[in-house]
Design an enzyme around this catalytic site. Sequence first.
Site, PDB file in Angstrom:
ATOM      1  N   LYS A  65      -1.342  44.553 -18.349  1.00  0.00           N
ATOM      2  CA  LYS A  65      -0.123  44.136 -18.295  1.00  0.00           C
ATOM      3  C   LYS A  65       0.183  44.919 -16.783  1.00  0.00           C
ATOM      4  CE  LYS A  65       2.154  44.616 -22.090  1.00  0.00           C
ATOM      5  NZ  LYS A  65       2.869  44.619 -23.382  1.00  0.00           N
ATOM      6  N   ASP A 101       8.506  40.223 -22.946  1.00  0.00           N
ATOM      7  CA  ASP A 101       8.388  41.371 -23.836  1.00  0.00           C
ATOM      8  C   ASP A 101      10.177  41.427 -23.684  1.00  0.00           C
ATOM      9  OD1 ASP A 101       6.428  41.676 -24.564  1.00  0.00           O
ATOM     10  OD2 ASP A 101       5.947  43.495 -23.287  1.00  0.00           O
TER      11      ASP A 101
HETATM   12  P1  NAP Z   1       3.596  53.876 -23.136  1.00  0.00           P
HETATM   13  O1  NAP Z   1       4.160  53.133 -22.532  1.00  0.00           O
HETATM   14  O2  NAP Z   1       2.655  54.932 -23.872  1.00  0.00           O
HETATM   15  O3  NAP Z   1       5.562  55.254 -24.063  1.00  0.00           O
HETATM   16  C1  NAP Z   1       4.844  55.740 -25.353  1.00  0.00           C
HETATM   17  C2  NAP Z   1       6.540  56.107 -25.271  1.00  0.00           C
HETATM   18  O4  NAP Z   1       6.173  56.988 -26.468  1.00  0.00           O
HETATM   19  C3  NAP Z   1       6.752  57.063 -23.983  1.00  0.00           C
HETATM   20  O5  NAP Z   1       7.955  56.940 -24.197  1.00  0.00           O
HETATM   21  C4  NAP Z   1       6.412  58.755 -25.251  1.00  0.00           C
HETATM   22  O6  NAP Z   1       7.290  59.799 -24.550  1.00  0.00           O
HETATM   23  C5  NAP Z   1       7.076  58.752 -26.765  1.00  0.00           C
HETATM   24  N1  NAP Z   1       6.073  59.017 -27.416  1.00  0.00           N
HETATM   25  C6  NAP Z   1       4.992  59.838 -27.457  1.00  0.00           C
HETATM   26  N2  NAP Z   1       4.703  60.559 -28.214  1.00  0.00           N
HETATM   27  C7  NAP Z   1       5.461  60.922 -28.045  1.00  0.00           C
HETATM   28  C8  NAP Z   1       6.153  62.373 -29.235  1.00  0.00           C
HETATM   29  N3  NAP Z   1       5.062  62.477 -29.714  1.00  0.00           N
HETATM   30  N4  NAP Z   1       7.242  62.891 -29.131  1.00  0.00           N
HETATM   31  C9  NAP Z   1       8.251  61.801 -28.578  1.00  0.00           C
HETATM   32  N5  NAP Z   1       7.804  60.894 -27.988  1.00  0.00           N
HETATM   33  C10 NAP Z   1       6.935  60.137 -27.609  1.00  0.00           C
HETATM   34  O7  NAP Z   1       3.936  52.726 -24.498  1.00  0.00           O
HETATM   35  P2  NAP Z   1       4.901  51.309 -25.144  1.00  0.00           P
HETATM   36  O8  NAP Z   1       3.433  49.881 -24.971  1.00  0.00           O
HETATM   37  O9  NAP Z   1       6.297  52.184 -24.247  1.00  0.00           O
HETATM   38  O10 NAP Z   1       4.975  51.197 -26.250  1.00  0.00           O
HETATM   39  C11 NAP Z   1       5.387  52.052 -27.893  1.00  0.00           C
HETATM   40  C12 NAP Z   1       5.022  50.714 -28.711  1.00  0.00           C
HETATM   41  O11 NAP Z   1       5.992  49.882 -28.722  1.00  0.00           O
HETATM   42  C13 NAP Z   1       4.190  51.295 -28.879  1.00  0.00           C
HETATM   43  O12 NAP Z   1       4.867  51.972 -30.597  1.00  0.00           O
HETATM   44  C14 NAP Z   1       3.670  49.595 -29.635  1.00  0.00           C
HETATM   45  O13 NAP Z   1       3.279  49.249 -30.293  1.00  0.00           O
HETATM   46  C15 NAP Z   1       5.329  48.786 -29.531  1.00  0.00           C
HETATM   47  N6  NAP Z   1       5.500  48.144 -29.348  1.00  0.00           N
HETATM   48  C16 NAP Z   1       5.715  46.880 -29.446  1.00  0.00           C
HETATM   49  C17 NAP Z   1       6.059  44.934 -28.941  1.00  0.00           C
HETATM   50  C18 NAP Z   1       6.300  44.056 -29.943  1.00  0.00           C
HETATM   51  O14 NAP Z   1       5.850  43.273 -29.297  1.00  0.00           O
HETATM   52  N7  NAP Z   1       7.040  44.614 -31.327  1.00  0.00           N
HETATM   53  C19 NAP Z   1       6.272  45.169 -27.558  1.00  0.00           C
HETATM   54  C20 NAP Z   1       5.826  46.439 -26.629  1.00  0.00           C
HETATM   55  C21 NAP Z   1       5.133  47.410 -27.242  1.00  0.00           C
HETATM   56  P3  NAP Z   1       6.814  60.493 -22.923  1.00  0.00           P
HETATM   57  O15 NAP Z   1       7.298  60.046 -21.928  1.00  0.00           O
HETATM   58  O16 NAP Z   1       7.131  61.601 -22.738  1.00  0.00           O
HETATM   59  O17 NAP Z   1       5.146  60.772 -23.002  1.00  0.00           O
END
Ligand code: NAP
Length: 280
Positions: A65, A101
Amino acid sequence: MKLQVIGDPVLHSKSPIIQGAMLAALGLDDITYTAHVVRRGELPQYLAWARKHGVAGFNATMPHKEDLIPLLDGIDPAARAVGAVNTVVLRDGRAIGHSTDGPGFAAALEHELRAKPRGLTVTLLGAGGAAKAVALALAQAGAARVYVCNRTLSRAEELCALDASGCLVPAGFDAESLAQCAARSALLVNCTSLGMEGCPGQFGDFSFLDALPGGAAVYDLIYHPAETRLLAQARRRGLEGRNGLSMLIWQGVLALEHFLDRPLDREKMADAAADALAHY
Ligand code: NAP
């Protein structure tokens, strides 16, 4: 016409089902939409291949992305603000990137929870790529305040600095901070990966849900599993809850409008996609 979704991994993607159902509903059986594994570092070769083989557009998921941006001929303002694209249109020799998104989340909110972002106070958990898209979409749509609560506070601060309106406010991820933000919010949105199948980590404590006012709703971007522990705990407290399937569907509807370069009957498209997913 050929449309694709690329990523690594990508073969589990629901986008071919969603786009296939919408194309069928439009009677566009001659357009194909298929998933292709493209590894990190292979984007220049993929783009050259796609141009040569008449691909009209593609969706991009992990890990592309952000890496796509320098390779494109242009990106729309939403994608520029987020710093990521999930939809690329190849037309007239140009590759133009979009981000659906954030707008997809706003549409899902309106259709699933009958909530409009304007004037809303929201507690948003996370500060990664998805959180950025959702937070900026809420700010642009006139949300009153969005508390961006993240484990790594500096990432929440960086995200909030992207919006000049002052609507986005960084906050911590400890129980006390979450409860303070939740107490002022009509909506709580989980944009972390906590609770997602195959991902490590889970909320240790759901007491912040008790602080939400009556009538508040919880939206979890995760849709695998369909009911996360967060959603189950919210429902146990009588709060309305939804998973991220509707956001996935609505971002797909908006992507198809970009690919076909025309407005669609969005509700009809979303219904066709939801129906196909329910029978999958
Ligand atoms: P990302 O960029 O890797 O961000 C992950 C987030 O989760 C960060 O804020 C991270 O905090 C936090 N996190 C991870 N482990 C944690 C823990 N143990 N305790 C507290 N916070 C934690 O991922 P992303 O792309 O944003 O995606 C996030 C979620 O959204 C995923 O599950 C994805 O499948 C979902 N999603 C869904 C859609 C949809 O269409 N429904 C679209 C996009 C994404 P830190 O910054 O502290 O590491």
